[in-house]
Enzyme design. Sequence first.
Site, mmCIF file in Angstrom:
data_model
loop_
_atom_site.group_PDB
_atom_site.id
_atom_site.type_symbol
_atom_site.label_atom_id
_atom_site.label_comp_id
_atom_site.label_asym_id
_atom_site.label_seq_id
_atom_site.Cartn_x
_atom_site.Cartn_y
_atom_site.Cartn_z
ATOM 1 N N LYS A 83 -38.126 -52.060 14.669
ATOM 2 C CA LYS A 83 -37.311 -53.108 14.026
ATOM 3 C C LYS A 83 -37.182 -52.805 12.537
ATOM 4 O O LYS A 83 -38.155 -52.365 11.911
ATOM 5 C CB LYS A 83 -37.987 -54.473 14.250
ATOM 6 C CG LYS A 83 -37.155 -55.672 13.791
ATOM 7 C CD LYS A 83 -37.857 -56.981 14.177
ATOM 8 C CE LYS A 83 -37.060 -58.202 13.790
ATOM 9 N NZ LYS A 83 -37.705 -59.482 14.209
ATOM 10 N N SER B 213 -39.357 -64.370 18.329
ATOM 11 C CA SER B 213 -38.379 -63.294 18.138
ATOM 12 C C SER B 213 -38.603 -62.022 18.940
ATOM 13 O O SER B 213 -37.761 -61.130 18.911
ATOM 14 C CB SER B 213 -38.294 -62.920 16.664
ATOM 15 O OG SER B 213 -37.477 -63.843 16.010
ATOM 16 N N SER C 22 -35.020 -62.839 16.765
ATOM 17 C CA SER C 22 -34.359 -61.985 15.795
ATOM 18 C C SER C 22 -34.489 -60.487 16.096
ATOM 19 O O SER C 22 -33.783 -59.686 15.496
ATOM 20 C CB SER C 22 -34.946 -62.256 14.409
ATOM 21 O OG SER C 22 -36.317 -61.903 14.381
HETATM 22 N N1 GLN Z 1 -35.839 -67.979 15.888
HETATM 23 C C1 GLN Z 1 -36.947 -68.334 15.069
HETATM 24 C C2 GLN Z 1 -36.494 -68.449 13.642
HETATM 25 O O1 GLN Z 1 -35.371 -68.314 13.405
HETATM 26 C C3 GLN Z 1 -38.020 -67.315 15.202
HETATM 27 C C4 GLN Z 1 -37.808 -66.129 14.377
HETATM 28 C C5 GLN Z 1 -38.874 -65.096 14.542
HETATM 29 O O2 GLN Z 1 -39.705 -65.195 15.440
HETATM 30 N N2 GLN Z 1 -38.854 -64.126 13.644
HETATM 31 O O3 GLN Z 1 -37.263 -68.694 12.750
#
Ligand code: GLN
Length: 450
Positions: free
Chosen positions: A54, A153, A129
Amino acid sequence: MSIKNIFNKIDQFDKKYQKINKQYNCFTNNISDFGRKHIDDADGLLKGKLIAIKDNINIKDYPTTCSSKILDNHISLYNATVINRLINEKGIIVAKSNMDEFAMGSSTEYSSHGVVSNPRDVKKVAGGSSGGSAAAVACKAVDIALGSDTGGSVRQPAAFCGVYGLKPTYGKISRYGLTAFASSLDQIGIFANNTDDIANTLLSIGGLDANDSNTIDESIILNYNEKDITNLKIGFSKKLINELPSEMSKKYFNVINFLKDKDVSVENVDIDLLDLAIPTYYIIATAEASSNLSRFDGIRYGKRISSNNIEEIFSNTRSQLLGDEVKRRIMLGTYVLSSGYYDDYYNKALKVRNIITKSLIKHFLKFDALLLPTTPTTAFSKNEKKDNPLEMYLSDIYTIPMSLSGIPSMSIPIGNVDKLPLGMQICSNYSQENTIFLISKFLEDNFLKG
Ligand code: GLN
């Protein structure tokens, strides 16, 4: 795998890189030259495995953009701990993967590199994400990918793309070299197409690290292959499953009935306080993000919008180069930390976090693992939630409680609903990843392939 075969595998990757990225936009950068540099004939747990990283994890001398315009030209100065450990185990890092800007989002639509398409249906999002990492594994461009999971995410995009995605126990994998979003929640997680690849990657990269004082000082031993699933007690919530669309609940009940048929103890349990998880998370995560992201100011990192004085540099750089979702989080986080509101919001959220944690881990007095849905829906369409942040935030209702409490959890594919993959979460008590792997492997071998 012989050196020649490994070079061949990388050649194949290079050949299809552009075509795959045109289809799914899962990568931000082809760095197979980095992978090639580290090939030798020594053996390792990840020998011959192609790996994507990532784009919020540092690899020395390569760009780390976090899919943000503000880091467009940023070159990493050092390797994250996980990178050195992957190399030690002979994993071959070939690409950086696309993500929501600074890991904030649930669809990988908030990326300066553009939206990622779900390989199972390109009209749908890949989740977020870490959507690029999930898509790269789902389309089999790579064997393994690393992502980061702050509130879901890794697990949510794994579910949307039909792959395995682990968020380990907080502290199991070093965060050194991961760009911080919300440090008390952030964990590097692992994507793969099977349980063994996930487990071997955890063994390769996990464990104590002097550069991350939150890492847990206990050795990781993989013993799930020697254990018997019928010795486990597993909990699931009938109520939660019944609240889902009927095609989804049917699949979950299939899994539960399958396990019961195989003499595994599966019992109903009430999992409560889920409604508190999202508000609590969005106070704590934004508070930490507002502080962590203050370093992106046009002076210390990345790009700068030149202006007349330093105040203007800060404000012009941040206004013009950070995306809307990131700015929304910084504003919300600054607000909940401001004097006068700190006690009402931030402090209260910390207390609720404790209550949620206690209520979740008390189940492990009776159960070895809990089964939950990963997401309330299967992959949604592009643009469906992009302009509705609250809707987007709700995607993580089932994944956030484990992040708040720090327990490990993995999403595994359990089949399709209307041709889209469905994920199921297996979570266990702190450091009990072996229990998760045991259940995952059993279902992989018997339910999915059976
Ligand atoms: N979707 C969640 C957020 O927007 C989790 C993001 C993540 O786990 N990095 O914060």
